[in-house]
Design an enzyme around this catalytic site. Structure first.
Site, PDB file in Angstrom:
ATOM      1  N   THR A  21       0.820  -1.217   0.000  1.00  0.00           N
ATOM      2  CA  THR A  21       0.000   0.000   0.000  1.00  0.00           C
ATOM      3  C   THR A  21       0.855   1.269   0.000  1.00  0.00           C
ATOM      4  O   THR A  21       0.451   2.288  -0.561  1.00  0.00           O
ATOM      5  CB  THR A  21      -0.945  -0.032   1.224  1.00  0.00           C
ATOM      6  OG1 THR A  21      -1.875  -1.096   1.027  1.00  0.00           O
ATOM      7  CG2 THR A  21      -1.711   1.263   1.405  1.00  0.00           C
ATOM      8  N   SER A  79       2.276  -7.885  -0.465  1.00  0.00           N
ATOM      9  CA  SER A  79       3.079  -8.654   0.498  1.00  0.00           C
ATOM     10  C   SER A  79       2.665 -10.117   0.564  1.00  0.00           C
ATOM     11  O   SER A  79       3.455 -10.967   0.955  1.00  0.00           O
ATOM     12  CB  SER A  79       3.040  -8.000   1.876  1.00  0.00           C
ATOM     13  OG  SER A  79       1.808  -8.191   2.503  1.00  0.00           O
ATOM     14  N   THR A  89       1.770  -4.300   4.450  1.00  0.00           N
ATOM     15  CA  THR A  89       1.729  -4.583   5.888  1.00  0.00           C
ATOM     16  C   THR A  89       1.237  -5.998   6.213  1.00  0.00           C
ATOM     17  O   THR A  89       1.451  -6.478   7.319  1.00  0.00           O
ATOM     18  CB  THR A  89       0.801  -3.578   6.597  1.00  0.00           C
ATOM     19  OG1 THR A  89      -0.489  -3.642   5.982  1.00  0.00           O
ATOM     20  CG2 THR A  89       1.349  -2.174   6.523  1.00  0.00           C
ATOM     21  N   ASP A  90       0.575  -6.644   5.239  1.00  0.00           N
ATOM     22  CA  ASP A  90      -0.073  -7.920   5.570  1.00  0.00           C
ATOM     23  C   ASP A  90       0.911  -8.987   6.064  1.00  0.00           C
ATOM     24  O   ASP A  90       0.580  -9.771   6.952  1.00  0.00           O
ATOM     25  CB  ASP A  90      -0.854  -8.451   4.363  1.00  0.00           C
ATOM     26  CG  ASP A  90      -2.073  -7.585   4.049  1.00  0.00           C
ATOM     27  OD1 ASP A  90      -2.472  -6.789   4.924  1.00  0.00           O
ATOM     28  OD2 ASP A  90      -2.619  -7.697   2.944  1.00  0.00           O
TER      29      ASP A  90
END
Ligand code: ASP
Length: 331
Positions: free
Chosen positions: A14, A58, A90-91
């Site tokens: 993102t 990710s 971030t995942d």
């Protein structure tokens, strides 16, 4: 005095995403150069060298990507770079950070960051997160503390951090331990540091990295999934069991069979705290798991246990070595 040199290695996510004209449907179009140039303030903090390492969500990253990233960081360290910031989705950010903590051999600050809101959304957090991450990577306080995650002006240790919320910019947390420090204005504070760095692990050969299964037990589930894993070609398994190391009586045979076939680690499905080894002597308690040869994850959660077991198996570690590595991971 010359400015500290910081490499920004961008992987996607993102923080690299921009929406279309409708304000939706964001795609990962920004390269490292564009991400860095969008935050003029970083130029006053460090001499930043952007590098687009991957452009992937990710969830698409693999062990091979992170191993190559660790190699690249060591190469950069050998050229005299002072610190590294990795930007990614971030995942799976906590998993990349955990792996880098184990795989980067050099002793320079390595900081992982990302964004929860893309550049087109009100309150986009990528710029603030990157600026804070560069400040931390350029700080003398970030030396010798292992890989760090910087998000939302908080500084977390890779070995404890996890993503704890699907959408909040305050998603990263280190439950049971807390953050190591914070960033306020241009200041970096790291009042808490781990007593020792996590031991480095040999880098896995990407072509032959072992497959480790991760399974979470749930109320009244059947042992069928465990039996299926036993029958498949996995190199190891991590089972997230209940509470401090408990399972149902009916899962015990399948767990024992699994542990007889491959190194099988049990972690608490709560994700926080240490599993017991000698407290309960009932039905499917921790004693029954230990008798059947399962290895305690000690205080690592399931995701991190899976990564550690993968690295250990790739390095040819025997059972005693695996048990000791999990024990050390908690210190
Ligand atoms: N939504 C994710 C992010 O926070 C996408 C990803 O992890 O790649 O960046």
């Amino acid at each position: 005095m010359p400015l500290t040199t910081i490499s920004v290695l961008a992987l996607g996510g993102t923080i690299a995403a921009v929406p279309d004209a409708s304000g939706r449907n964001a795609t990962m179009d920004l390269d490292a150069d564009q991400i860095v140039r969008s935050i003029p303030a970083v130029a006053g903090v460090a001499e930043v060298r952007p590098e687009s390492f991957r452009r992937l969500g990710s969830a698409e990253l693999g062990l091979a990507d992170v191993t190559a990233l660790a190699e690249r960081i060591d190469e950069l360290a050998a050229t005299g770079i002072d610190g590294v910031v990795v930007t990614q989705g971030t995942d799976t950010l906590e998993e990349t950070a955990f792996l880098l903590d184990r795989l980067v051999a050099a002793d320079l600050p390595v900081v992982v960051t990302g964004a929860m809101r893309n550049a087109g959304l009100p309150g986009a957090d990528g710029p603030a997160n990157l600026l804070a991450a560069v400040r931390v990577a350029a700080s003398p306080l970030a030396h010798g503390v292992g890989t760090l995650v910087v998000m939302n002006d908080e500084i977390h240790a890779a070995r404890f951090v996890r993503k704890g919320h699907a959408t909040s910019p305050a998603t990263f947390e280190s439950p049971g331990i807390g953050r190591l420090g914070w960033v306020a204005e241009e200041r970096v504070r790291i009042p808490l540091v781990p007593r020792s760095r996590s031991p480095r692990v040999t880098r896995p050969d990407a072509a032959s990295s072992p497959d480790v299964a991760l399974v979470k037990l749930s109320l009244d589930d059947s042992p069928r999934l465990l039996e299926l894993i036993s029958a498949k070609d996995y190199a190891g398994a991590v089972i997230e069991v209940y509470g401090a190391g408990h399972t149902s009586r009916r899962a015990l045979d399948a767990l024992g069979a699994l542990a007889a076939r491959m190194p099988t680690v049990f972690a608490s499905r709560t994700g926080v705290g240490e599993v017991h080894t000698s407290t309960c002597d009932f039905g499917g308690s921790e004693l029954r798991l230990l008798e059947r040869g399962l290895i305690p994850a000690v205080a690592l959660d399931g995701l991190k246990s899976r990564l550690l077991l993968t690295l250990l198996l790739a390095a040819g570690t025997d059972r005693a070595g695996i048990t000791a590595a999990f024990e050390n991971a908690a210190e």
